[in-house]
Design an enzyme around this catalytic site. Sequence first.
Site, PDB file in Angstrom:
ATOM      1  N   LYS A  42      -6.694   1.150  -3.968  1.00  0.00           N
ATOM      2  CA  LYS A  42      -6.260   0.805  -2.666  1.00  0.00           C
ATOM      3  C   LYS A  42      -6.472   1.662  -1.679  1.00  0.00           C
ATOM      4  CE  LYS A  42      -5.066  -2.193   0.783  1.00  0.00           C
ATOM      5  NZ  LYS A  42      -3.730  -2.799   0.736  1.00  0.00           N
ATOM      6  N   THR A  74       0.988  -1.080  -0.018  1.00  0.00           N
ATOM      7  CA  THR A  74      -0.097   0.077  -0.009  1.00  0.00           C
ATOM      8  C   THR A  74       0.876   1.137  -0.014  1.00  0.00           C
ATOM      9  OG1 THR A  74      -1.750  -1.133   1.373  1.00  0.00           O
ATOM     10  CG2 THR A  74      -1.833   1.258   1.298  1.00  0.00           C
ATOM     11  N   LYS A 126      -0.911   4.813   9.377  1.00  0.00           N
ATOM     12  CA  LYS A 126      -0.206   4.815   8.168  1.00  0.00           C
ATOM     13  C   LYS A 126      -1.144   4.965   6.944  1.00  0.00           C
ATOM     14  CE  LYS A 126       1.738   1.209   6.280  1.00  0.00           C
ATOM     15  NZ  LYS A 126       0.952   1.134   5.030  1.00  0.00           N
TER      16      LYS A 126
END
Length: 302
Positions: free
Chosen positions: A175, A99, A244
Amino acid sequence: MSALAPVGLVGLGAMGRGIAANLLAKGYGLLAYDVRPEMQAWTEAQGGRFASDLAQIGRTCKIVISFVVNDAQTEAITFGLGGLSQSMAQDSVLVTCSTMPPSYVQALAQRLSAQGIHLIDAPVTGGAAGAAKGTLTVMAAGPQSIFERVRPVLETFSARLYHLSEVAGAGAQLKVINQLLCGVHLAAAGEALALAQRQGLPLDLTLEVLRSGAASSWMLGDRGPRMAAQAWDDVTSAIDIFVKDTALVLAAAQDAGFDAALARVAHQAFKAVSARGLGGQDDSAVMLHYTPNENAPPKKPK
């Protein structure tokens, strides 16, 4: 000895180990690398080979899959000292499944292309369990002909495989949107069950009712039982992962001039729980952001 060409794999974390096992089970040779030397024994026990360094993978494999954590690690394994870009042959393919910021992935494709190396941007969703079972959803982007070349490899660990665009970066964009929904759904589940707890409702029955109707979501169904049990030590994905990932959502939204208000609230919830020293706990601990006593330590399951 496998009849299929060996595939390189960098990163043998919880996800990478599932990928490795599925590649081997489907008949591919495997040459893997991880910064932890102890992963050599695991790799060889599965029937694969463990590379001495990244250069060995680059020299040996025409397709290399990266399952490292983020863009910083991707940069290190690709362009750092002894990185893959220095040893991969022209017309070989790097498949990135991490990611990462879409802008980074787009630039990465251009940098690799200048060296004659193709990039397939292929983030996944489905977690470590999906990786182990070979049922991940893969969001791929890159030239159609190169995607078709790596399709059989991607099919070894996916149940749903999508080619989104000829341009790398589209996978990373989708994503990010996936993580927006995951983070918001998870934070909302924590808020709902924390409110039920404050009102004195039994969490197990509250969860059963919520899961039975329109209020349910995949996150509520998967993380709700851990919230009800307050089993924060049962870690499948940590709070800091969503700190994150929701930060990536906000950065991508800012680049697009988009006000991702719900994502911003979810990010603050994960960030606040992490700031209490709980970043390594399961992400279901986001519920603690909404509990009456913010300073209470997490309860252990009975």
